[in-house]
Design an enzyme around this catalytic site. Structure first.
Site, short mmCIF file in Angstrom:
data_model
loop_
_atom_site.label_atom_id
_atom_site.label_comp_id
_atom_site.label_asym_id
_atom_site.label_seq_id
_atom_site.Cartn_x
_atom_site.Cartn_y
_atom_site.Cartn_z
NE ARG A 16 -4.33 -1.67 1.78
CZ ARG A 16 -5.14 -2.28 2.60
NH1 ARG A 16 -4.78 -2.24 3.83
NH2 ARG A 16 -5.97 -2.96 2.22
CE LYS A 39 -21.56 -17.43 4.00
NZ LYS A 39 -21.81 -16.56 5.26
N GLY A 93 -10.86 -8.71 -2.80
CA GLY A 93 -10.83 -9.48 -1.45
C GLY A 93 -10.03 -10.84 -2.24
N GLY A 129 -13.53 -3.83 -0.39
CA GLY A 129 -14.98 -3.48 -0.27
C GLY A 129 -15.35 -2.05 -1.33
P1 AMP Z 1 -15.18 -14.72 -0.87
O1 AMP Z 1 -14.80 -13.92 0.19
O2 AMP Z 1 -16.80 -14.83 -1.18
O3 AMP Z 1 -14.46 -14.40 -2.21
O4 AMP Z 1 -14.97 -16.23 -0.69
C1 AMP Z 1 -13.59 -16.60 -0.45
C2 AMP Z 1 -13.53 -17.93 -0.15
O5 AMP Z 1 -14.17 -18.96 -0.50
C3 AMP Z 1 -12.19 -18.58 0.36
O6 AMP Z 1 -11.72 -18.50 1.58
C4 AMP Z 1 -12.20 -19.99 -0.29
O7 AMP Z 1 -11.42 -20.84 0.62
C5 AMP Z 1 -13.89 -20.13 -0.30
N1 AMP Z 1 -14.24 -21.11 -1.12
C6 AMP Z 1 -14.03 -21.16 -2.57
N2 AMP Z 1 -14.70 -22.32 -2.79
C7 AMP Z 1 -15.19 -23.08 -1.89
C8 AMP Z 1 -15.72 -24.29 -1.82
N3 AMP Z 1 -15.86 -25.28 -2.83
N4 AMP Z 1 -16.05 -24.66 -0.41
C9 AMP Z 1 -15.83 -24.02 0.64
N5 AMP Z 1 -15.28 -22.84 0.37
C10 AMP Z 1 -14.80 -22.28 -0.66
#
Ligand code: AMP
Length: 395
Positions: A35, A197, A353, A376
């Site tokens: 940064r 999610k 992220g 964010g």
């Molecule tokens: P996000 O912050 O929504 O981008 O999610 C990132 C997180 O999703 C990471 O920590 C990954 O380990 C998790 N992730 C990705 N694919 C899977 C999966 N198939 N099952 C569980 N967690 C997952």
């Protein structure tokens, strides 16, 4: 859009909102200078013109004045990156700050103490913002990471500068990169959304359906779609209450002519651990006791073909549990695909992220066209929101 190019900084004092919210170890040493490096271009350009720089930033989430969150800890790192002396002032407003700024000569840099030692900062207090505004002739916002916050130093302060305000080089590059994907993109345009999610990405999906030709849905969030479509997903993560929405998204995509690509096979594990037993399965046939943790080989090949058929690529979210080495293969394969597409002339933007952490970890950061510095803030821009910190400069 006003940038540094619109001003002559000779004999001017620039008050620059930077994002020096860097990680520190137990000995208060900076463990990642990314940064600070990101702010260098703006600072050195102003100094080279004969201006001086008043740097303001937050660090962490202090409650009042807390030594552990003092920006004093980062002075040596800032000096090393900028290759010049940096004077530290133990307050960001009040006489200490005003005296230091009054004494500032062209070519000099001061770093003021953590803005968040004052609760007025996060509250967007107008009187506090006005005090800060007295510390410079021109306000430069170069902190993309906090541009989605209407804080005193990121947004409210701008009203005291009328025309004398602009974006720094980092922030203007961030804006241009996102604009290149969302508004001025070369077709075909692809968005890759992965991660855990669906619920955290709904607004992003809805907004980008109007902007893209292809959408890859990968990672944990793909199982909500697979189950909604009637597949067996075993113990894979799934948001049952979002299955209706998943079908609605697919319907909307079809109506808008967006081709949606979902994994067709997965690496499934019998435990959420790096040394679990694994097998490659059809994504619709995952038995109980097994969960999908990474994209399978056919999915990787399908995604590679889509990526390399597109001219503009946005990547947000990993394709698997990349933090575990055994389940990082799909995310790494996607990195290679985007690398190849970029070498062949595509514009690729990674942001928001965990995908940023992944591209850094696997060495793709300098192989894509741009890696966003704001998590964010980037997601909010992808959601189609106008960020307050950006709007304040445009006003
Ligand atoms: P996000 O912050 O929504 O981008 O999610 C990132 C997180 O999703 C990471 O920590 C990954 O380990 C998790 N992730 C990705 N694919 C899977 C999966 N198939 N099952 C569980 N967690 C997952």
């Amino acid at each position: 859009m006003k940038t540094l190019k619109d001003f002559n900084f000779k004999n001017k004092k620039a008050i620059i909102r930077v994002d020096f919210n860097v990680p520190l170890n137990n000995e208060f040493q900076v463990t990642d200078i990314t940064r600070i490096q990101a702010a260098k271009s703006t600072i050195t350009e102003i100094l080279a013109q004969g201006g001086s720089c008043v740097l303001i930033s937050h660090l962490g989430r202090p409650k009042g004045f807390q030594e552990a969150f003092s920006l004093q800890h980062i002075v040596k790192s800032v000096e090393a990156v900028l290759n010049c002396n940096v004077k530290f002032v133990a307050d960001c407003v009040g006489t200490k700050a005003t005296d230091a700024v009054a004494d500032l000569a062209p070519g000099e840099v001061v770093l003021l103490e953590n803005l968040r030692f004052y609760e007025e900062e996060k509250k967007g207090d107008v009187a506090f913002a006005e005090k800060l505004s007295k510390l410079g002739d021109i306000y430069v916002n170069d902190a993309f990471g906090t541009a989605h916050r209407a804080h005193a130093s990121t947004t409210i302060i701008a009203q005291f500068f009328e025309d004398n305000k602009c974006f720094g080089n980092l922030l203007s590059r961030e804006i241009e990169s996102i604009d290149k994907v969302l508004n001025n993109s070369e077709k075909p345009v692809l968005a890759i959304l992965g991660g855990a999610k669906v619920s955290s990405k709904i607004t992003v999906i809805e907004n980008i359906l109007d902007k893209v030709d292809h959408l890859i849905i990968g990672g944990g969030m793909s199982f909500t779609f697979v189950k909604a479509l009637g597949g067996k997903i075993g113990n894979s993560i799934c948001e049952d209450d979002k299955m209706e929405l998943a079908l609605e998204i697919l319907k909307q995509a079809k109506a808008k002519g967006v081709e949606v690509h979902i994994p067709v096979d997965v690496i499934a594990a019998d435990d959420f651990s790096n040394d679990a037993n694994t097998q490659t399965l059809d994504i619709n046939e995952i038995p109980e006791g097994w969960e999908g943790v990474d994209a399978g080989p056919k999915s990787r090949a399908n995604f590679d073909a889509v990526v390399n058929a597109c001219k503009t690529i946005l990547w947000n979210g990993p394709l698997g549990v990349f933090e575990m080495e055994a389940f990082a293969g799909g995310t790494i394969a996607l990195g290679h695909s985007i690398d190849r597409a970029t070498k062949n002339g595509a514009f690729s933007l990674v942001g928001g992220g965990d995908s940023v952490a992944a591209v850094k970890q696997f060495g793709f950061a300098d192989k894509v066209s741009y890696v966003s510095t704001g998590g964010g803030a980037m997601l909010e821009m992808l959601e189609g929101k106008t960020l307050p910190g950006i709007e304040a400069i445009l006003k």
